[in-house]
Design a protein around this motif. Structure first.
Motif, PDB file in Angstrom:
ATOM      1  N   THR A  67      -2.781  -3.498  12.783  1.00  0.00           N
ATOM      2  CA  THR A  67      -2.918  -3.101  14.187  1.00  0.00           C
ATOM      3  C   THR A  67      -1.773  -3.670  15.016  1.00  0.00           C
ATOM      4  O   THR A  67      -1.217  -2.977  15.871  1.00  0.00           O
ATOM      5  N   ASP A  68      -1.411  -4.921  14.751  1.00  0.00           N
ATOM      6  CA  ASP A  68      -0.318  -5.562  15.491  1.00  0.00           C
ATOM      7  C   ASP A  68       1.025  -4.890  15.222  1.00  0.00           C
ATOM      8  O   ASP A  68       1.832  -4.722  16.137  1.00  0.00           O
ATOM      9  N   THR A  69       1.264  -4.526  13.970  1.00  0.00           N
ATOM     10  CA  THR A  69       2.578  -3.986  13.601  1.00  0.00           C
ATOM     11  C   THR A  69       2.685  -2.481  13.821  1.00  0.00           C
ATOM     12  O   THR A  69       3.791  -1.956  13.928  1.00  0.00           O
ATOM     13  N   GLY A  70       1.547  -1.785  13.840  1.00  0.00           N
ATOM     14  CA  GLY A  70       1.572  -0.333  13.981  1.00  0.00           C
ATOM     15  C   GLY A  70       2.057   0.378  12.730  1.00  0.00           C
ATOM     16  O   GLY A  70       2.425   1.547  12.777  1.00  0.00           O
ATOM     17  N   GLY A  71       2.038  -0.319  11.596  1.00  0.00           N
ATOM     18  CA  GLY A  71       2.521   0.261  10.342  1.00  0.00           C
ATOM     19  C   GLY A  71       1.619   1.359   9.808  1.00  0.00           C
ATOM     20  O   GLY A  71       0.548   1.639  10.348  1.00  0.00           O
ATOM     21  N   GLY A  72       2.062   1.962   8.726  1.00  0.00           N
ATOM     22  CA  GLY A  72       1.309   3.037   8.098  1.00  0.00           C
ATOM     23  C   GLY A  72       0.188   2.509   7.222  1.00  0.00           C
ATOM     24  O   GLY A  72       0.219   1.368   6.758  1.00  0.00           O
ATOM     25  N   LEU A  73      -0.799   3.364   6.987  1.00  0.00           N
ATOM     26  CA  LEU A  73      -1.925   3.036   6.116  1.00  0.00           C
ATOM     27  C   LEU A  73      -2.163   4.218   5.188  1.00  0.00           C
ATOM     28  O   LEU A  73      -2.439   5.328   5.651  1.00  0.00           O
ATOM     29  N   LEU A  74      -2.017   3.975   3.894  1.00  0.00           N
ATOM     30  CA  LEU A  74      -2.297   4.995   2.882  1.00  0.00           C
ATOM     31  C   LEU A  74      -3.570   4.576   2.166  1.00  0.00           C
ATOM     32  O   LEU A  74      -3.617   3.515   1.542  1.00  0.00           O
ATOM     33  N   VAL A  75      -4.613   5.398   2.269  1.00  0.00           N
ATOM     34  CA  VAL A  75      -5.935   5.087   1.723  1.00  0.00           C
ATOM     35  C   VAL A  75      -6.198   6.005   0.532  1.00  0.00           C
ATOM     36  O   VAL A  75      -6.162   7.231   0.672  1.00  0.00           O
ATOM     37  N   VAL A  76      -6.471   5.388  -0.626  1.00  0.00           N
ATOM     38  CA  VAL A  76      -6.654   6.138  -1.864  1.00  0.00           C
ATOM     39  C   VAL A  76      -7.966   5.712  -2.516  1.00  0.00           C
ATOM     40  O   VAL A  76      -8.191   4.514  -2.731  1.00  0.00           O
ATOM     41  N   SER A  77      -8.823   6.676  -2.828  1.00  0.00           N
ATOM     42  CA  SER A  77     -10.075   6.351  -3.513  1.00  0.00           C
ATOM     43  C   SER A  77      -9.772   5.951  -4.953  1.00  0.00           C
ATOM     44  O   SER A  77      -8.934   6.556  -5.618  1.00  0.00           O
ATOM     45  N   GLN A  78     -10.457   4.899  -5.413  1.00  0.00           N
ATOM     46  CA  GLN A  78     -10.270   4.440  -6.786  1.00  0.00           C
ATOM     47  C   GLN A  78     -11.580   3.835  -7.277  1.00  0.00           C
ATOM     48  O   GLN A  78     -11.830   2.645  -7.121  1.00  0.00           O
ATOM     49  N   PHE A  79     -12.417   4.675  -7.883  1.00  0.00           N
ATOM     50  CA  PHE A  79     -13.746   4.229  -8.282  1.00  0.00           C
ATOM     51  C   PHE A  79     -13.702   3.110  -9.314  1.00  0.00           C
ATOM     52  O   PHE A  79     -14.642   2.325  -9.421  1.00  0.00           O
ATOM     53  N   THR A  80     -12.619   2.978 -10.055  1.00  0.00           N
ATOM     54  CA  THR A  80     -12.554   1.932 -11.079  1.00  0.00           C
ATOM     55  C   THR A  80     -12.600   0.526 -10.482  1.00  0.00           C
ATOM     56  O   THR A  80     -12.916  -0.429 -11.192  1.00  0.00           O
ATOM     57  N   LEU A  81     -12.322   0.387  -9.194  1.00  0.00           N
ATOM     58  CA  LEU A  81     -12.422  -0.935  -8.562  1.00  0.00           C
ATOM     59  C   LEU A  81     -13.858  -1.440  -8.543  1.00  0.00           C
ATOM     60  O   LEU A  81     -14.095  -2.641  -8.475  1.00  0.00           O
ATOM     61  N   ALA A  82     -14.818  -0.540  -8.601  1.00  0.00           N
ATOM     62  CA  ALA A  82     -16.227  -0.933  -8.570  1.00  0.00           C
ATOM     63  C   ALA A  82     -16.745  -1.305  -9.961  1.00  0.00           C
ATOM     64  O   ALA A  82     -17.924  -1.607 -10.123  1.00  0.00           O
ATOM     65  N   ALA A  83     -15.895  -1.315 -10.955  1.00  0.00           N
ATOM     66  CA  ALA A  83     -16.314  -1.622 -12.324  1.00  0.00           C
ATOM     67  C   ALA A  83     -16.745  -3.077 -12.470  1.00  0.00           C
ATOM     68  O   ALA A  83     -16.207  -3.974 -11.825  1.00  0.00           O
ATOM     69  N   ASP A  84     -17.704  -3.282 -13.348  1.00  0.00           N
ATOM     70  CA  ASP A  84     -18.112  -4.631 -13.748  1.00  0.00           C
ATOM     71  C   ASP A  84     -17.398  -4.920 -15.062  1.00  0.00           C
ATOM     72  O   ASP A  84     -17.622  -4.234 -16.062  1.00  0.00           O
ATOM     73  N   THR A  85     -16.532  -5.916 -15.050  1.00  0.00           N
ATOM     74  CA  THR A  85     -15.727  -6.231 -16.236  1.00  0.00           C
ATOM     75  C   THR A  85     -16.099  -7.586 -16.841  1.00  0.00           C
ATOM     76  O   THR A  85     -15.366  -8.112 -17.671  1.00  0.00           O
ATOM     77  N   ARG A  86     -17.234  -8.123 -16.436  1.00  0.00           N
ATOM     78  CA  ARG A  86     -17.607  -9.468 -16.889  1.00  0.00           C
ATOM     79  C   ARG A  86     -18.014  -9.530 -18.354  1.00  0.00           C
ATOM     80  O   ARG A  86     -17.861 -10.565 -18.984  1.00  0.00           O
TER      81      ARG A  86
END
Length: 145
Positions: A67-86
């Protein structure tokens, strides 16, 4: 919700060899939606993402937000982040939101970000995407709800 953020000098996402979203300096956010996520979760995460201080101030300290810098934001869905790898040698996706719910919540998340920030680009939910980035730092953080 898990959001892996990377400070970038540039980033882009392609689908079928066509660039559908790109930014210059800012944040690439990879988003994994989990079963327990809801509108409240999305609102908190949108605020955190936009206000998280990962950009250097005039003294080189990470004191500025997107917000301070006013830079760009690229938002990409990635369901693998929700994986349980324990356990074991194969990820479990039992904590991932079902596709219809994940798509709806991802779209609401993007809408919440766009309502608060002028430069938001996205990938395409569920598509086979190729993500290109130049990580600045490198600076990478995992935000979790």
């Amino acid at each position: 919700m898990k959001v892996l953020i990377q400070r970038v000098t540039q980033a882009a996402v392609d689908v079928d060899s066509i660039t559908i979203g790109q930014i210059d300096a800012g944040i690439l956010a990879l988003v994994g939606v989990e079963k327990q996520d809801n509108r409240e979760t999305l609102g908190r995460m949108a605020q955190k993402l936009l206000k998280y201080r990962i950009f250097p101030d005039s003294e080189g300290k990470m004191n500025l937000s997107l917000t301070d810098t006013g830079g760009g934001l690229l938002v990409v869905s990635q369901f693998t982040l929700a994986a349980d790898t324990r356990k074991g040698l194969r990820p479990s996706f039992s904590s991932s939101a079902p596709p219809d719910l994940a798509r709806s919540l991802f779209d609401e998340f993007v809408a919440a970000l766009r309502a608060q920030h002028p430069n938001v680009e996205t990938g395409r939910f569920g598509a086979d995407m190729k993500v290109r980035l130049i990580n600045d730092g490198p600076v990478t953080f995992m935000l979790e709800s």
